[in-house]
Design a protein around this motif. Sequence first.
Motif, PDB file in Angstrom:
ATOM      1  N   UNK A  34       0.834  -1.205   0.000  1.00 22.42           N
ATOM      2  CA  UNK A  34       0.000   0.000   0.000  1.00 22.42           C
ATOM      3  C   UNK A  34       0.869   1.255   0.000  1.00 22.42           C
ATOM      4  N   UNK A  35       1.867   1.271   0.858  1.00 23.12           N
ATOM      5  CA  UNK A  35       2.745   2.432   0.978  1.00 23.12           C
ATOM      6  C   UNK A  35       3.510   2.689  -0.311  1.00 23.12           C
ATOM      7  N   UNK A  36       4.011   1.636  -0.949  1.00 27.56           N
ATOM      8  CA  UNK A  36       4.762   1.797  -2.190  1.00 27.56           C
ATOM      9  C   UNK A  36       3.878   2.378  -3.288  1.00 27.56           C
ATOM     10  N   UNK A  37       2.670   1.834  -3.441  1.00 24.42           N
ATOM     11  CA  UNK A  37       1.765   2.333  -4.475  1.00 24.42           C
ATOM     12  C   UNK A  37       1.379   3.782  -4.256  1.00 24.42           C
ATOM     13  N   UNK A  38       1.069   4.134  -3.011  1.00 25.80           N
ATOM     14  CA  UNK A  38       0.675   5.511  -2.712  1.00 25.80           C
ATOM     15  C   UNK A  38       1.855   6.471  -2.834  1.00 25.80           C
ATOM     16  N   UNK A  39       3.073   6.004  -2.519  1.00 30.56           N
ATOM     17  CA  UNK A  39       4.257   6.856  -2.675  1.00 30.56           C
ATOM     18  C   UNK A  39       4.532   7.133  -4.152  1.00 30.56           C
ATOM     19  N   UNK A  40       4.415   6.112  -4.986  1.00 29.79           N
ATOM     20  CA  UNK A  40       4.598   6.306  -6.432  1.00 29.79           C
ATOM     21  C   UNK A  40       3.574   7.311  -6.952  1.00 29.79           C
ATOM     22  N   UNK A  41       2.330   7.180  -6.473  1.00 25.44           N
ATOM     23  CA  UNK A  41       1.266   8.085  -6.907  1.00 25.44           C
ATOM     24  C   UNK A  41       1.551   9.523  -6.485  1.00 25.44           C
ATOM     25  N   UNK A  42       1.837   9.720  -5.194  1.00 21.97           N
ATOM     26  CA  UNK A  42       1.979  11.083  -4.671  1.00 21.97           C
ATOM     27  C   UNK A  42       3.184  11.794  -5.268  1.00 21.97           C
ATOM     28  N   UNK A 188       9.606   4.609  -3.534  1.00 15.58           N
ATOM     29  CA  UNK A 188       8.521   5.161  -4.346  1.00 15.58           C
ATOM     30  C   UNK A 188       8.885   6.515  -4.931  1.00 15.58           C
ATOM     31  N   UNK A 189       9.568   7.350  -4.128  1.00 16.07           N
ATOM     32  CA  UNK A 189       9.973   8.681  -4.607  1.00 16.07           C
ATOM     33  C   UNK A 189      10.972   8.576  -5.751  1.00 16.07           C
ATOM     34  N   UNK A 190      11.924   7.653  -5.636  1.00 14.74           N
ATOM     35  CA  UNK A 190      12.936   7.492  -6.679  1.00 14.74           C
ATOM     36  C   UNK A 190      12.304   6.956  -7.963  1.00 14.74           C
ATOM     37  N   UNK A 191      11.391   5.990  -7.840  1.00 11.19           N
ATOM     38  CA  UNK A 191      10.689   5.465  -9.022  1.00 11.19           C
ATOM     39  C   UNK A 191       9.920   6.587  -9.719  1.00 11.19           C
ATOM     40  N   UNK A 192       9.249   7.411  -8.931  1.00  5.14           N
ATOM     41  CA  UNK A 192       8.456   8.507  -9.506  1.00  5.14           C
ATOM     42  C   UNK A 192       9.344   9.546 -10.158  1.00  5.14           C
ATOM     43  N   UNK A 193      10.435   9.927  -9.467  1.00  5.20           N
ATOM     44  CA  UNK A 193      11.306  10.991  -9.969  1.00  5.20           C
ATOM     45  C   UNK A 193      12.070  10.577 -11.216  1.00  5.20           C
ATOM     46  N   UNK A 194      12.154   9.286 -11.469  1.00  7.49           N
ATOM     47  CA  UNK A 194      12.876   8.805 -12.653  1.00  7.49           C
ATOM     48  C   UNK A 194      11.899   8.271 -13.706  1.00  7.49           C
ATOM     49  N   UNK A 195      11.297   7.125 -13.442  1.00  7.31           N
ATOM     50  CA  UNK A 195      10.469   6.463 -14.450  1.00  7.31           C
ATOM     51  C   UNK A 195       9.194   7.245 -14.775  1.00  7.31           C
ATOM     52  N   UNK A 196       8.464   7.694 -13.735  1.00 14.62           N
ATOM     53  CA  UNK A 196       7.183   8.372 -13.981  1.00 14.62           C
ATOM     54  C   UNK A 196       7.424   9.735 -14.647  1.00 14.62           C
ATOM     55  N   UNK A 197       8.351  10.527 -14.097  1.00 17.41           N
ATOM     56  CA  UNK A 197       8.626  11.849 -14.676  1.00 17.41           C
ATOM     57  C   UNK A 197       9.165  11.711 -16.102  1.00 17.41           C
TER      58      UNK A 197
END
Length: 550
Positions: A34-42, A188-197
């Motif tokens: 849950x935490x990983x998914x919500x961190x990627x989202x936020x 989650x922050x690193x995944x978002x800052x790299x892959x998602x962005x």
Amino acid sequence: MAALISTTDTEAQSSGDPSSKRGGWITFPFLMATLLGLSITSFGWVMNLIVFLIEEYNIKNIAAAQISNIVNGCFSMLPVVTAILADSFFGNIPVISASAFISFLGIFLLTLITSFDYLRPKPCETGSILCQSPSKLQLGILYAALALVTTGTAGTRVTLASAGANQYEKPKDKGSFFNWYFLTVNTGAIISATAIVYTQDNASWKLGFGICAAANLISFFVFISGKRYYKHDKPMKSPFTSLVRVVVAATVKRKAVISSKEEDYHHNELIEEAMPSKSFRFLNRAALKVEGDLKLSGDDSFNNIWRLCSVQEVEDFKAVLRLIPLWLAIMLVSTPIVVQASMMILQGLVTDRGLGPHFKVPAGSLQVITIISACIVIIINNWLVYPMYQKLTNKPLTPLQKVGIGQVFTILSMAISAVVESKRLKTVGNEHPMSVLWLFPPLVIVGIGEAFQLPANTELFYGEFPESLRNTATSLTSVVIGISFYLSTALIDVIQRTTAWLPDDINHGRVDNVYWVLVIGGVLNLGYFLVCCWLYKYRNLKNDDQEQDP
């Protein structure tokens, strides 16, 4: 088997059996997923918000940075509200469930915005400075989406940490959970800052937000599927009530003469208490027993809680008051970090972001440098720096000493940012703009500063706040950051109104002067912080040598 566990748990809870099988490590995979998914989202939507507003809504650079700061402020401050709601009324599990669903509604609406052209203004024509502004309806839908996803994300930040820790009985297990919690949030922050962005910048905003929506929805279903295993905490009365009672009681009895006899004060029978301390003596009247403090009900009498408090309640309130000057100093050092984060994205947009022939660094990903730097230094501090310091001095670094070290690194980072920006301005108009790699050193240094001060802030508030307020105390670092976003917005606005340093095209401005202002403010705040440290005495450090941080 699952049904048997659920039945047994229900019976154990209804009978008040302390040996209930709810909680423990069986809840760990549900909470971490849950935490990983919500961190990627936020992090997936908030890290690239400035670029999204500029590219998709034709909003000017500085205005986009200010909107982002306001959103981030709410993002950081609302966790305290949800922590109070969870502690006082609903409990953690229902608040997490509702917040995760609200977050999904917000990120789904952002995905719809990027899917339909009529929900956004027309893009600017290439080479033209005339761009269509968003309509009121388009802005209204955007702000509604941001409000939903911000509220939902904030509702899970602190409550997931508290709910996870509540699943374990042993302090060692709780500590292990917090380590995994920190690691998962930053993953989650690193995944978002790299892959998602990267996806948002190079594929499409619709796909980037769509991945975030999918991660949020999956995490929501994972969390509710584990509800049968969770240990549900019982809501308690608001911990702030006792603080208000102290003020009311002291005010009502403001004309009473303060006594020097211990028996004249009301004590909690369950806690061994002495005389009230001499600091903030006015508040001692709240625990002073005078005529009228008793209520009569039939043949019985009992204390009027709005006229008589225990000595412990009075001392708890004093502890909160003593932390306010330090809280202010910590808040003021967070403001330069927030301004730097906004300016770095704008600087990144006008530098050469190419690394090799096929890769271009997304401007919204620059903050991942700070995150990675902070994670690495926290590990080094815990395994090497702090143990070595304790071995050499025979005492550990206190929380305030760690915060002070972090402030020095923050000031150094602002100074280096000023020098780098001055160098960049000299390259404007050249055939080859300055490489984005020049922005990395100040981001690394500010990450080192955060590695010292952010964990120490939480340690300070948690250790020094009254026990009844410790859940809320853990969220105060987030509040400090939230207020810093608003202060940074106000500071940027003042600089824009009074100087020419921050035009919409920063190539014609002087962002380096902004950084030098932050350096001067940081030095002044460090002096104020050192004075506060000199005067402050810890409540809960056992070693008398650590009472002060000169």
